[in-house]
Design an enzyme around this catalytic site. Structure first.
Site, mmCIF file in Angstrom:
data_model
loop_
_atom_site.group_PDB
_atom_site.id
_atom_site.type_symbol
_atom_site.label_atom_id
_atom_site.label_comp_id
_atom_site.label_asym_id
_atom_site.label_seq_id
_atom_site.Cartn_x
_atom_site.Cartn_y
_atom_site.Cartn_z
ATOM 1 N N TYR A 51 -7.200 12.259 -21.981
ATOM 2 C CA TYR A 51 -6.173 13.126 -21.422
ATOM 3 C C TYR A 51 -6.048 14.426 -22.214
ATOM 4 C CZ TYR A 51 -4.731 8.719 -19.200
ATOM 5 O OH TYR A 51 -4.693 7.525 -18.508
ATOM 6 N N GLY A 198 0.228 3.653 -10.535
ATOM 7 C CA GLY A 198 0.080 4.199 -9.183
ATOM 8 C C GLY A 198 0.974 3.564 -8.141
ATOM 9 N N VAL A 200 3.582 4.613 -6.688
ATOM 10 C CA VAL A 200 4.018 5.534 -5.625
ATOM 11 C C VAL A 200 2.835 6.184 -4.917
ATOM 12 C CG1 VAL A 200 6.243 5.989 -6.708
ATOM 13 C CG2 VAL A 200 4.295 7.472 -7.239
ATOM 14 N N ALA A 201 1.613 5.731 -5.241
ATOM 15 C CA ALA A 201 0.398 6.198 -4.562
ATOM 16 C C ALA A 201 0.295 7.726 -4.537
ATOM 17 C CB ALA A 201 0.326 5.635 -3.142
ATOM 18 N N GLY A 203 2.447 9.823 -5.091
ATOM 19 C CA GLY A 203 3.623 10.438 -4.474
ATOM 20 C C GLY A 203 3.628 10.363 -2.964
ATOM 21 N N LEU A 204 2.561 9.819 -2.378
ATOM 22 C CA LEU A 204 2.457 9.760 -0.912
ATOM 23 C C LEU A 204 3.521 8.840 -0.306
ATOM 24 C CD1 LEU A 204 -1.423 9.547 -0.562
ATOM 25 C CD2 LEU A 204 0.030 11.510 -0.005
ATOM 26 N N LEU A 205 3.969 7.859 -1.059
ATOM 27 C CA LEU A 205 5.006 6.955 -0.555
ATOM 28 C C LEU A 205 6.405 7.532 -0.748
ATOM 29 C CD1 LEU A 205 3.614 3.522 -1.816
ATOM 30 C CD2 LEU A 205 3.706 4.341 0.560
ATOM 31 N N LYS A 208 5.187 13.443 -0.994
ATOM 32 C CA LYS A 208 4.032 14.341 -0.930
ATOM 33 C C LYS A 208 3.500 14.447 0.502
ATOM 34 C CE LYS A 208 3.854 15.422 -5.254
ATOM 35 N NZ LYS A 208 2.857 14.923 -6.194
#
Length: 298
Positions: A51, A198, A200-201, A203-205, A208
């Site tokens: 990172y 992950g 919230v995938a 942020g798709l869930l 986003k």
């Protein structure tokens, strides 16, 4: 805050872990967020030498140093930056792991790493050699425990059979139910901790813009997000519902959330104050999108 033992280890970790990859490059801001996380009861912080080319470890180590005896630091190894900085190559060799831990210890300003994880892995790796490296580091006191960060069932099975790992970090959410097929039950049977990332995938869930995700078309992703929102309402916000889904599987020790703001941190910690999903809610979520399974690395 709730705490749970991480597999067979003596680490009693917070059920919300802090995924440090999402932190920015401002050390002062990072310190404020990380110190607040400690105040809220989080004691598990996950970073990696990959990172920000090591700068993440430096920032995290600087912030956590005053509270080193109160926290567990996890880092990862195995991705070797190319000399020209254009990317990285996979390197699970023993010599590489033994050399890289020194840099991580220095950047983190600590004498030991609580959980050192292989940052990936393939079935074609020299697995026994990799395990030898981690076992040697344990004997030397440079790490307390080791694990792997992997989504590949064939790799996970080999480490269960051949090593003393205490945990596996893997992606797990309503939109990535692949671990439910075999990995979660296998890890639970062998008393190995699951660190779910992950939830919230990306942020798709939550909020986003919809796009394809894994084998799901944008429309399917939108349906999953709508279902998450539908059972949130006043009880939980969408992010908390998504995290509850991951946390509720009995194999999961902690949800490691990528957090970059104080608001995200506060909401993540409050997840544990929200009601658990009912069986009816879980059944409804499962009915919205069919479970995906691994096509490779089985």
């Amino acid at each position: 805050m709730e705490y749970a033992p991480l597999g067979k280890s003596d680490l009693l970790i917070s059920r919300i872990g802090f995924g440090c990859m999402s932190l920015g490059d401002d050390d002062a801001v990072n310190e404020t967020i990380l110190h607040r996380a400690i105040d809220l009861g989080i004691n598990f912080f996950d970073t990696a030498d990959l990172y920000a080319k090591g700068m993440n470890e430096i920032s995290v180590g600087k912030a956590l140093k005053p509270n080193r005896n109160k926290v567990y630091i996890a880092s990862k190894v195995g991705n070797q930056w190319r000399a020209d900085g254009s990317g990285w190559n996979w390197n699970p060799r023993k010599a590489y792991i033994l050399s890289q831990v020194e840099g991580s210890l220095q950047r983190l300003q600590t004498d030991y790493i609580d959980l050192y994880q292989l940052h990936g892995g393939t079935i074609d790796d020299p697995i026994d050699e990799t395990i030898e490296a981690f076992e040697q580091l344990k004997q030397q006191g440079k790490i307390r425990h080791y694990g792997i960060s992997s989504i590949r069932p064939n790799v996970i099975r080999e480490y269960i059979k051949r090593s003393n790992i205490v945990s596996v970090m893997m992606q797990y959410s309503l939109l990535d139910r692949r671990p439910e097929e075999t990995c979660l039950s296998l890890l639970q049977e062998n008393n190995l901790g699951v660190l779910a990332r992950g939830a919230v995938a990306q942020g798709l869930l939550v909020n986003k813009p919809m796009k394809a995700y894994l084998n799901y078309a944008p429309q399917q992703v939108e349906q999953a997000a709508a279902a998450i929102h539908a059972i949130s309402n006043n009880k939980r916000n969408a992010a908390q519902t998504a995290m509850r889904y991951a946390l509720q599987h009995p194999a999961v020790t902690a949800a490691v959330a990528g957090l970059s703001t104080l608001q995200q941190l506060e909401e993540a910690v409050r997840t544990l104050e929200t009601p658990m999903l009912t069986q009816e809610e879980i059944t409804m979520l499962h009915g919205v999108v069919a479970a995906n399974t691994y096509e490779q690395h089985r």
